[in-house]
Design a protein around this motif. Structure first.
Motif, PDB file in Angstrom:
ATOM      1  N   ARG A 160       0.854  -1.197   0.000  1.00 43.12           N
ATOM      2  CA  ARG A 160       0.000   0.000   0.000  1.00 43.12           C
ATOM      3  C   ARG A 160       0.887   1.243   0.000  1.00 43.12           C
ATOM      4  O   ARG A 160       1.754   1.395   0.853  1.00 43.12           O
ATOM      5  N   ASP A 194       0.704   5.303   0.385  1.00 41.50           N
ATOM      6  CA  ASP A 194      -0.252   6.301   0.875  1.00 41.50           C
ATOM      7  C   ASP A 194       0.423   7.647   1.106  1.00 41.50           C
ATOM      8  O   ASP A 194       1.640   7.734   1.331  1.00 41.50           O
ATOM      9  N   SER A 221      -8.856   1.673 -10.452  1.00 38.36           N
ATOM     10  CA  SER A 221      -9.235   0.535  -9.611  1.00 38.36           C
ATOM     11  C   SER A 221      -9.602  -0.671 -10.468  1.00 38.36           C
ATOM     12  O   SER A 221     -10.280  -0.549 -11.492  1.00 38.36           O
ATOM     13  N   THR A 254      -6.377  -1.011  -6.072  1.00 37.15           N
ATOM     14  CA  THR A 254      -7.461  -0.318  -5.376  1.00 37.15           C
ATOM     15  C   THR A 254      -7.010   1.111  -5.106  1.00 37.15           C
ATOM     16  O   THR A 254      -6.015   1.330  -4.402  1.00 37.15           O
ATOM     17  N   HIS A 266      -7.923   4.895  -3.594  1.00 36.46           N
ATOM     18  CA  HIS A 266      -8.814   5.484  -2.582  1.00 36.46           C
ATOM     19  C   HIS A 266      -8.369   6.917  -2.277  1.00 36.46           C
ATOM     20  O   HIS A 266      -7.172   7.200  -2.188  1.00 36.46           O
ATOM     21  N   PHE A 267      -9.378   7.821  -2.120  1.00 38.17           N
ATOM     22  CA  PHE A 267      -9.100   9.199  -1.708  1.00 38.17           C
ATOM     23  C   PHE A 267     -10.289   9.715  -0.911  1.00 38.17           C
ATOM     24  O   PHE A 267     -11.419   9.745  -1.411  1.00 38.17           O
ATOM     25  N   ALA A 268     -10.022  10.088   0.334  1.00 36.20           N
ATOM     26  CA  ALA A 268     -11.072  10.639   1.196  1.00 36.20           C
ATOM     27  C   ALA A 268     -10.430  11.426   2.316  1.00 36.20           C
ATOM     28  O   ALA A 268      -9.429  10.993   2.900  1.00 36.20           O
ATOM     29  N   ALA A 300      -4.847   9.796   0.488  1.00 40.23           N
ATOM     30  CA  ALA A 300      -4.858   9.079  -0.793  1.00 40.23           C
ATOM     31  C   ALA A 300      -4.021   7.820  -0.657  1.00 40.23           C
ATOM     32  O   ALA A 300      -2.964   7.830  -0.014  1.00 40.23           O
ATOM     33  N   SER A 301      -4.489   6.725  -1.274  1.00 40.80           N
ATOM     34  CA  SER A 301      -3.737   5.468  -1.196  1.00 40.80           C
ATOM     35  C   SER A 301      -3.919   4.663  -2.466  1.00 40.80           C
ATOM     36  O   SER A 301      -4.912   4.807  -3.184  1.00 40.80           O
ATOM     37  N   GLU A 326      -3.408   0.548  -3.367  1.00 39.32           N
ATOM     38  CA  GLU A 326      -3.076  -0.817  -2.935  1.00 39.32           C
ATOM     39  C   GLU A 326      -2.830  -1.671  -4.172  1.00 39.32           C
ATOM     40  O   GLU A 326      -3.633  -1.661  -5.111  1.00 39.32           O
TER      41      GLU A 326
END
Length: 307
Positions: free
Chosen positions: A36, A38, A60, A65, A67-69, A73-74, A76
Protein backbone atom coordinates in the motif's frame (compact mmCIF):
# COMPACT_ATOMS: atom_id res chain seq x y z
CA UNK A 1 -11.97 49.59 7.80
CA UNK A 2 -13.70 48.82 4.55
CA UNK A 3 -10.39 48.13 2.80
CA UNK A 4 -9.41 45.61 5.53
CA UNK A 5 -12.69 43.68 5.13
CA UNK A 6 -12.25 43.62 1.38
CA UNK A 7 -8.73 42.17 1.77
CA UNK A 8 -9.95 39.52 4.23
CA UNK A 9 -12.73 38.48 1.90
CA UNK A 10 -10.34 38.11 -1.03
CA UNK A 11 -7.91 36.04 1.08
CA UNK A 12 -10.48 33.55 2.34
CA UNK A 13 -12.08 33.11 -1.08
CA UNK A 14 -8.77 32.33 -2.86
CA UNK A 15 -8.44 28.73 -4.15
CA UNK A 16 -5.40 26.95 -2.72
CA UNK A 17 -3.51 24.63 -5.08
CA UNK A 18 -2.86 21.06 -3.83
CA UNK A 19 0.17 20.34 -1.70
CA UNK A 20 1.36 17.20 0.07
CA UNK A 21 1.46 17.27 3.86
CA UNK A 22 2.71 13.67 3.83
CA UNK A 23 4.48 12.76 0.58
CA UNK A 24 4.93 9.23 -0.74
CA UNK A 25 7.90 7.21 0.51
CA UNK A 26 9.94 4.52 -1.20
CA UNK A 27 8.78 1.07 -0.20
CA UNK A 28 10.21 -2.47 -0.17
CA UNK A 29 7.80 -5.36 -0.56
CA UNK A 30 7.88 -9.10 -1.20
CA UNK A 31 6.76 -10.87 -4.34
CA UNK A 32 3.28 -12.51 -4.21
CA UNK A 33 2.16 -10.26 -1.33
CA UNK A 34 0.27 -6.93 -1.37
CA UNK A 35 1.52 -3.42 -0.62
CA UNK A 36 0.00 0.00 0.00
CA UNK A 37 1.32 3.41 -1.03
CA UNK A 38 -0.25 6.30 0.87
CA UNK A 39 0.07 10.06 1.26
CA UNK A 40 -1.83 13.07 2.63
CA UNK A 41 -2.90 16.05 0.51
CA UNK A 42 -4.19 19.51 1.40
CA UNK A 43 -5.67 22.24 -0.82
CA UNK A 44 -8.98 23.58 -1.93
CA UNK A 45 -11.77 21.29 -2.99
CA UNK A 46 -12.97 19.97 -5.33
CA UNK A 47 -9.81 17.99 -5.97
CA UNK A 48 -9.05 14.95 -8.11
CA UNK A 49 -6.30 12.44 -7.38
CA UNK A 50 -4.76 10.27 -10.06
CA UNK A 51 -2.14 7.50 -9.86
CA UNK A 52 0.42 6.59 -12.47
CA UNK A 53 3.14 4.03 -13.00
CA UNK A 54 5.66 5.77 -15.21
CA UNK A 55 3.29 7.42 -17.75
CA UNK A 56 0.43 4.92 -17.49
CA UNK A 57 -2.58 5.89 -15.38
CA UNK A 58 -3.78 3.36 -12.81
CA UNK A 59 -7.48 2.83 -12.06
CA UNK A 60 -9.24 0.54 -9.61
CA UNK A 61 -9.34 -3.10 -10.75
CA UNK A 62 -8.70 -6.61 -9.48
CA UNK A 63 -5.01 -5.64 -9.32
CA UNK A 64 -5.31 -2.09 -7.95
CA UNK A 65 -7.46 -0.32 -5.38
CA UNK A 66 -7.43 3.50 -5.53
CA UNK A 67 -8.81 5.48 -2.58
CA UNK A 68 -9.10 9.20 -1.71
CA UNK A 69 -11.07 10.64 1.20
CA UNK A 70 -10.60 13.46 3.71
CA UNK A 71 -7.17 14.33 2.40
CA UNK A 72 -5.79 10.76 2.49
CA UNK A 73 -4.86 9.08 -0.79
CA UNK A 74 -3.74 5.47 -1.20
CA UNK A 75 -2.95 2.88 -3.83
CA UNK A 76 -3.08 -0.82 -2.94
CA UNK A 77 -1.34 -3.27 -5.27
CA UNK A 78 -2.25 -6.94 -4.96
CA UNK A 79 -0.40 -10.13 -5.93
CA UNK A 80 2.94 -8.43 -6.49
CA UNK A 81 5.28 -9.74 -9.15
CA UNK A 82 8.60 -8.57 -10.52
CA UNK A 83 6.89 -6.36 -13.12
CA UNK A 84 5.27 -4.26 -10.38
CA UNK A 85 8.61 -2.76 -9.37
CA UNK A 86 9.11 0.83 -10.52
CA UNK A 87 8.20 4.48 -9.93
CA UNK A 88 4.64 5.37 -8.89
CA UNK A 89 3.25 8.92 -9.00
CA UNK A 90 0.32 10.44 -7.16
CA UNK A 91 -1.02 13.60 -8.87
CA UNK A 92 -3.46 15.90 -7.08
CA UNK A 93 -5.33 18.51 -9.19
CA UNK A 94 -7.81 21.34 -8.54
CA UNK A 95 -8.73 24.56 -10.31
CA UNK A 96 -5.64 26.28 -8.90
CA UNK A 97 -3.12 23.77 -10.22
CA UNK A 98 -1.62 20.34 -9.60
CA UNK A 99 1.10 18.72 -7.51
CA UNK A 100 2.86 15.35 -7.69
CA UNK A 101 4.61 13.05 -5.27
CA UNK A 102 6.52 9.94 -6.35
CA UNK A 103 7.65 6.68 -4.79
CA UNK A 104 9.82 3.80 -5.95
CA UNK A 105 8.53 0.30 -5.24
CA UNK A 106 11.25 -2.33 -4.84
CA UNK A 107 10.13 -5.96 -5.12
CA UNK A 108 12.11 -8.45 -3.03
CA UNK A 109 11.98 -12.03 -4.29
CA UNK A 110 12.47 -14.78 -1.69
CA UNK A 111 14.92 -17.52 -2.72
CA UNK A 112 13.80 -20.63 -4.57
CA UNK A 113 15.75 -23.55 -5.99
CA UNK A 114 16.23 -23.93 -9.74
CA UNK A 115 18.46 -27.01 -9.31
CA UNK A 116 18.10 -29.13 -6.18
CA UNK A 117 20.81 -31.34 -4.62
CA UNK A 118 20.31 -34.99 -5.58
CA UNK A 119 20.37 -38.02 -3.29
CA UNK A 120 23.23 -40.43 -3.90
CA UNK A 121 24.32 -43.98 -3.11
CA UNK A 122 28.11 -44.27 -3.28
CA UNK A 123 30.98 -46.57 -2.45
CA UNK A 124 33.36 -45.94 0.46
CA UNK A 125 36.28 -43.60 -0.32
CA UNK A 126 34.28 -41.85 -3.06
CA UNK A 127 34.16 -38.08 -3.55
CA UNK A 128 30.59 -36.77 -3.29
CA UNK A 129 29.33 -33.61 -4.99
CA UNK A 130 26.10 -31.88 -3.96
CA UNK A 131 24.95 -28.92 -6.09
CA UNK A 132 22.24 -26.36 -5.46
CA UNK A 133 21.24 -23.52 -7.79
CA UNK A 134 18.70 -20.87 -6.87
CA UNK A 135 17.21 -17.49 -7.64
CA UNK A 136 16.03 -14.57 -5.53
CA UNK A 137 16.97 -11.06 -4.54
CA UNK A 138 20.63 -10.78 -3.67
CA UNK A 139 22.50 -10.84 -1.38
CA UNK A 140 21.76 -14.47 -0.55
CA UNK A 141 23.10 -16.35 2.47
CA UNK A 142 23.78 -20.07 1.95
CA UNK A 143 24.38 -22.69 4.63
CA UNK A 144 24.83 -26.47 4.44
CA UNK A 145 23.87 -28.92 7.17
CA UNK A 146 24.24 -32.60 7.93
CA UNK A 147 21.18 -33.32 10.03
CA UNK A 148 21.03 -30.34 12.40
CA UNK A 149 24.77 -29.66 12.34
CA UNK A 150 26.04 -26.82 10.17
CA UNK A 151 28.95 -27.74 7.92
CA UNK A 152 31.99 -25.57 7.30
CA UNK A 153 34.95 -25.97 4.98
CA UNK A 154 37.71 -28.04 6.53
CA UNK A 155 39.09 -31.57 6.63
CA UNK A 156 37.10 -33.77 4.25
CA UNK A 157 34.44 -31.09 3.61
CA UNK A 158 34.61 -28.21 1.11
CA UNK A 159 31.90 -25.61 0.43
CA UNK A 160 31.98 -23.18 -2.49
CA UNK A 161 29.25 -20.57 -2.98
CA UNK A 162 28.71 -18.32 -5.97
CA UNK A 163 26.05 -15.64 -6.56
CA UNK A 164 23.28 -18.10 -7.47
CA UNK A 165 24.85 -21.52 -6.82
CA UNK A 166 26.51 -23.46 -4.03
CA UNK A 167 28.52 -26.70 -4.00
CA UNK A 168 29.27 -29.13 -1.19
CA UNK A 169 32.06 -31.66 -1.68
CA UNK A 170 32.85 -34.55 0.67
CA UNK A 171 36.08 -36.47 0.23
CA UNK A 172 36.88 -40.11 1.01
CA UNK A 173 33.44 -40.74 2.45
CA UNK A 174 32.76 -43.45 5.00
CA UNK A 175 29.53 -45.24 6.02
CA UNK A 176 29.33 -42.85 8.98
CA UNK A 177 28.95 -39.99 6.48
CA UNK A 178 25.56 -41.37 5.44
CA UNK A 179 22.67 -39.08 6.31
CA UNK A 180 20.53 -36.13 5.23
CA UNK A 181 22.32 -33.09 3.81
CA UNK A 182 20.43 -29.79 3.59
CA UNK A 183 21.11 -26.57 1.70
CA UNK A 184 19.41 -23.50 3.22
CA UNK A 185 19.24 -20.22 1.28
CA UNK A 186 18.06 -16.96 2.89
CA UNK A 187 17.61 -13.31 2.03
CA UNK A 188 15.61 -10.34 3.37
CA UNK A 189 12.41 -11.77 1.83
CA UNK A 190 12.58 -15.27 3.32
CA UNK A 191 14.37 -18.60 3.21
CA UNK A 192 14.09 -21.99 1.55
CA UNK A 193 15.67 -25.39 2.25
CA UNK A 194 16.25 -28.48 0.16
CA UNK A 195 17.61 -31.84 1.35
CA UNK A 196 19.27 -34.85 -0.25
CA UNK A 197 20.20 -38.19 1.26
CA UNK A 198 23.68 -39.67 1.11
CA UNK A 199 24.09 -43.40 1.55
CA UNK A 200 27.63 -44.73 1.71
CA UNK A 201 27.55 -48.48 1.17
CA UNK A 202 29.01 -50.60 3.94
CA UNK A 203 31.51 -53.19 2.69
CA UNK A 204 30.80 -56.84 3.37
CA UNK A 205 32.52 -57.98 6.57
CA UNK A 206 32.30 -60.79 9.10
CA UNK A 207 30.74 -59.87 12.41
CA UNK A 208 31.36 -63.40 13.70
CA UNK A 209 33.95 -65.51 11.90
CA UNK A 210 34.23 -69.24 11.49
CA UNK A 211 35.67 -71.20 14.38
CA UNK A 212 39.36 -71.71 13.57
CA UNK A 213 39.24 -75.52 13.72
CA UNK A 214 36.69 -78.31 13.52
CA UNK A 215 37.32 -81.96 14.43
CA UNK A 216 34.70 -84.11 12.74
CA UNK A 217 33.83 -87.77 13.06
CA UNK A 218 34.02 -89.75 9.81
CA UNK A 219 30.55 -90.40 8.40
CA UNK A 220 29.06 -87.46 10.28
CA UNK A 221 28.54 -83.92 9.05
CA UNK A 222 30.32 -80.60 9.39
CA UNK A 223 28.38 -77.33 9.76
CA UNK A 224 30.33 -74.11 9.34
CA UNK A 225 28.53 -70.89 10.35
CA UNK A 226 29.54 -67.22 10.26
CA UNK A 227 27.68 -63.90 10.52
CA UNK A 228 28.03 -61.26 7.79
CA UNK A 229 27.31 -57.53 7.80
CA UNK A 230 27.28 -55.03 4.94
CA UNK A 231 25.03 -53.39 2.39
CA UNK A 232 23.00 -55.82 0.27
CA UNK A 233 23.36 -57.40 -2.16
CA UNK A 234 26.02 -59.62 -0.58
CA UNK A 235 27.34 -62.66 -2.43
CA UNK A 236 28.64 -65.58 -0.37
CA UNK A 237 31.11 -68.04 -1.90
CA UNK A 238 32.62 -71.10 -0.21
CA UNK A 239 35.94 -72.72 -1.06
CA UNK A 240 37.75 -75.85 0.05
CA UNK A 241 41.41 -75.11 -0.29
CA UNK A 242 41.42 -73.42 -3.74
CA UNK A 243 38.28 -75.09 -5.14
CA UNK A 244 34.93 -73.33 -5.16
CA UNK A 245 32.12 -75.37 -3.66
CA UNK A 246 28.72 -75.57 -5.34
CA UNK A 247 25.34 -76.55 -3.94
CA UNK A 248 24.94 -80.36 -4.16
CA UNK A 249 23.87 -83.43 -2.20
CA UNK A 250 27.13 -83.20 -0.29
CA UNK A 251 27.28 -79.42 0.15
CA UNK A 252 24.27 -77.45 1.39
CA UNK A 253 24.82 -73.71 1.20
CA UNK A 254 22.54 -71.06 2.66
CA UNK A 255 22.64 -67.35 3.48
CA UNK A 256 19.67 -65.93 5.38
CA UNK A 257 19.31 -63.21 8.01
CA UNK A 258 23.06 -62.43 7.80
CA UNK A 259 24.06 -66.04 8.61
CA UNK A 260 26.17 -67.90 6.06
CA UNK A 261 26.10 -71.67 6.55
CA UNK A 262 27.93 -74.50 4.82
CA UNK A 263 26.85 -78.05 5.73
CA UNK A 264 29.03 -80.93 4.54
CA UNK A 265 27.36 -84.32 4.86
CA UNK A 266 28.83 -87.80 5.18
CA UNK A 267 32.33 -86.51 5.65
CA UNK A 268 35.34 -88.63 4.90
CA UNK A 269 39.05 -88.11 5.43
CA UNK A 270 39.29 -86.49 2.00
CA UNK A 271 36.98 -83.73 3.27
CA UNK A 272 39.70 -82.59 5.64
CA UNK A 273 41.26 -79.25 4.71
CA UNK A 274 40.83 -75.50 4.89
CA UNK A 275 37.34 -74.13 4.23
CA UNK A 276 37.07 -70.48 3.26
CA UNK A 277 34.01 -68.24 3.22
CA UNK A 278 34.14 -65.13 1.05
CA UNK A 279 31.59 -62.33 1.52
CA UNK A 280 31.50 -59.71 -1.27
CA UNK A 281 29.45 -56.70 -2.30
CA UNK A 282 29.96 -53.54 -4.37
CA UNK A 283 31.77 -51.86 -1.48
CA UNK A 284 34.34 -54.56 -0.70
CA UNK A 285 34.91 -58.11 0.46
CA UNK A 286 36.09 -60.10 3.46
CA UNK A 287 37.13 -63.70 4.05
CA UNK A 288 37.38 -66.06 7.00
CA UNK A 289 38.47 -69.68 7.23
CA UNK A 290 38.35 -72.81 9.30
CA UNK A 291 40.48 -75.97 9.22
CA UNK A 292 38.36 -79.13 9.25
CA UNK A 293 39.92 -82.44 10.31
CA UNK A 294 38.02 -85.68 9.70
CA UNK A 295 39.09 -88.78 11.66
CA UNK A 296 37.76 -92.22 12.26
CA UNK A 297 35.84 -92.91 15.45
CA UNK A 298 38.74 -94.77 17.04
CA UNK A 299 41.01 -91.80 16.45
CA UNK A 300 38.84 -89.32 18.37
CA UNK A 301 38.48 -88.99 22.09
CA UNK A 302 34.80 -88.49 23.04
CA UNK A 303 35.43 -85.13 24.69
CA UNK A 304 37.15 -83.73 21.53
CA UNK A 305 34.21 -84.14 19.15
CA UNK A 306 32.60 -80.96 17.76
CA UNK A 307 29.66 -82.83 16.25
Amino acid sequence: MCSFLSFFSLSTDRTLPPFFTKPLKNIDSIISTSCRLDCKIAGSLPMTVSWFKQDTEITSSAKYTVHFAEGSASLEIKHLDANDAGVYICRATNSAGSKESSSTLFIKEPPSFTVEPESQDVLPASTVHFKGMFKGTTPLTVKWFKGDTELVTGGSCYIMTEALASYLELYAVKPTDSGKYTCKVSNVAGSVSCSANLFVKEPAAFKEKLEPTHLIKKGGYAELTCEVTGTPEIKITWFKDDRELKESEKYRISFTKSLAILRVSEVDTEDSGEYICEAKNDAGKDICSSVVTVKGVCDIQPHSLYL
